[in-house]
Scaffold this motif. Structure first.
Motif, mmCIF file in Angstrom:
data_model
loop_
_atom_site.group_PDB
_atom_site.id
_atom_site.type_symbol
_atom_site.label_atom_id
_atom_site.label_comp_id
_atom_site.label_asym_id
_atom_site.label_seq_id
_atom_site.Cartn_x
_atom_site.Cartn_y
_atom_site.Cartn_z
ATOM 1 N N LYS A 75 -5.934 0.248 4.011
ATOM 2 C CA LYS A 75 -5.223 1.223 4.839
ATOM 3 C C LYS A 75 -5.856 1.347 6.219
ATOM 4 C CE LYS A 75 -3.364 4.061 1.120
ATOM 5 N NZ LYS A 75 -3.234 5.424 0.588
ATOM 6 N N PRO B 76 1.223 4.524 1.885
ATOM 7 C CA PRO B 76 0.740 5.341 3.005
ATOM 8 C C PRO B 76 0.981 6.826 2.742
ATOM 9 C CG PRO B 76 2.337 3.653 3.712
ATOM 10 C CD PRO B 76 2.431 3.775 2.228
ATOM 11 N N ASP C 265 -4.709 6.412 7.505
ATOM 12 C CA ASP C 265 -5.362 5.683 6.419
ATOM 13 C C ASP C 265 -5.755 6.623 5.275
ATOM 14 O OD1 ASP C 265 -7.448 7.050 7.577
ATOM 15 O OD2 ASP C 265 -8.730 5.293 7.878
ATOM 16 N N SER D 95 -2.804 -5.840 4.010
ATOM 17 C CA SER D 95 -3.280 -5.599 5.376
ATOM 18 C C SER D 95 -3.525 -6.878 6.162
ATOM 19 C CB SER D 95 -4.563 -4.758 5.349
ATOM 20 O OG SER D 95 -5.648 -5.498 4.823
ATOM 21 N N CYS E 162 -6.140 8.498 1.870
ATOM 22 C CA CYS E 162 -6.029 8.160 0.453
ATOM 23 C C CYS E 162 -6.114 9.446 -0.364
ATOM 24 C CB CYS E 162 -7.161 7.233 0.014
ATOM 25 S SG CYS E 162 -7.174 5.620 0.810
ATOM 26 N N ALA F 217 0.851 -1.188 0.000
ATOM 27 C CA ALA F 217 0.000 0.000 0.000
ATOM 28 C C ALA F 217 0.890 1.243 0.000
ATOM 29 C CB ALA F 217 -0.907 0.006 1.221
#
Length: 302
Positions: free
Chosen positions: A260, A14, A272, A213, A274, A12
């Protein structure tokens, strides 16, 4: 380097609460996955928001990922996503020089090139590098159909294109056809968050590239399967992975957002956030997510 197989999650991206790339959280995320037993990590997958990054951000993320994998004894897979062949070749060589263990190749799709153009693009990149290459087939996201025979021919002419990430729906028969047509060694990875894990492994797949995750639950399922306990793997898949995926993976931006959220709850990344546009949840959706989360959190390592 030995063959790549097993659980190789998509990293992911971050961000800080103000929308900047959080490089400290990237370092921690890669470290946690490698130390947690993941067989490799994959950078710039579709679930990694590569399409929301600047070139400078992508370069720094690639350097961090390769360095962290080397530091903690893991393997790095980096995706080449550019649409121009000439640019993609440059990126592929750059990642090889950084020390990536494998490249993933997302064929260009924006203006829907034909099979011959796609083949030439993938072949040119495969011949430009010496490290292993994984061809990604994601027709749902790209709108591009590629027949198994195209990949089989590619494997004949570029022996280092030896991995294939298959995430069409359904994936099973495509995988069986591809394996039957390829003459050189080739390994199949399951995409699509591992929805078809059991069937695809029954057909000969050797790895999965899910979101990151819940990497430890995927590791549990994988280890159960390869140890011969297929029933336990099916139970893990059916009782823990599928229910939460069915809720949070109704579109790509949604799964990115909730991947996230899980990572933040686990203390692996700081926020989290985005980059926009993104999925916007509501109280009812969040409440049901919380119920699913409570059912799986006892399986987390950290």
């Amino acid at each position: 380097m030995g063959p790549i197989k097993g659980i190789c999650p998509i990293v992911a991206t971050p961000f800080t609460i103000s929308g900047e790339v959080d490089y400290d959280s990237i370092e921690n995320l890669v470290k946690v996955m490698i130390q947690g037993g993941c067989h490799a990590v994959t950078l710039f997958g579709i679930a990694g928001e590569f399409y929301k990054l600047t070139d400078r951000e992508s370069e720094k993320m690639a350097r961090i990922t390769v360095d962290m994998c080397k530091k903690y004894g893991g393997k790095s897979i980096i995706s080449v996503t550019q649409h121009a062949t000439e640019v993609s070749i440059g990126q592929a060589k750059f990642y090889e020089e950084l020390g990536a263990d494998c490249l993933m190749l997302l064929p260009p799709f924006f203006l829907k090139p034909g099979s011959a153009a796609l083949y030439d693009h993938m072949k040119a990149i495969g011949q430009a590098v010496n490290i292993p290459v994984m061809a990604q087939y994601a027709p749902e996201q790209t709108g591009i159909a590629i027949q198994p025979s195209v990949f089989a021919k590619l494997n004949d002419e570029c022996p280092n294109i030896k991995y294939y990430k298959i995430e069409c729906k359904p994936a099973g028969s495509y995988i069986s056809t591809l394996l039957s047509e390829i003459r050189n060694d080739a390994s199949i990875f399951v995409g699509n968050a591992g929805y078809q894990f059991i069937e695809c492994f029954d057909r000969g797949a050797v790895g999965v590239m899910p979101g990151c995750s819940m990497f430890d639950i995927y590791l549990k399922m994988y280890n159960e399967y390869i140890s011969g306990n297929r029933t336990a793997a099916m139970d893990t898949h059916s009782n823990y992975i599928l229910p939460i995926l069915n809720h949070i993976r109704q579109n790509v931006e949604m799964i990115i957002a909730f991947e996230k959220r899980i990572l933040q709850r686990r203390g692996i990344i700081a926020t989290d956030y985005c980059r926009h546009p993104t999925f916007e949840s509501d109280a009812i959706f969040d409440s049901l997510f919380d119920e699913h989360y409570k059912r799986i959190q006892h399986l987390f390592m950290v």
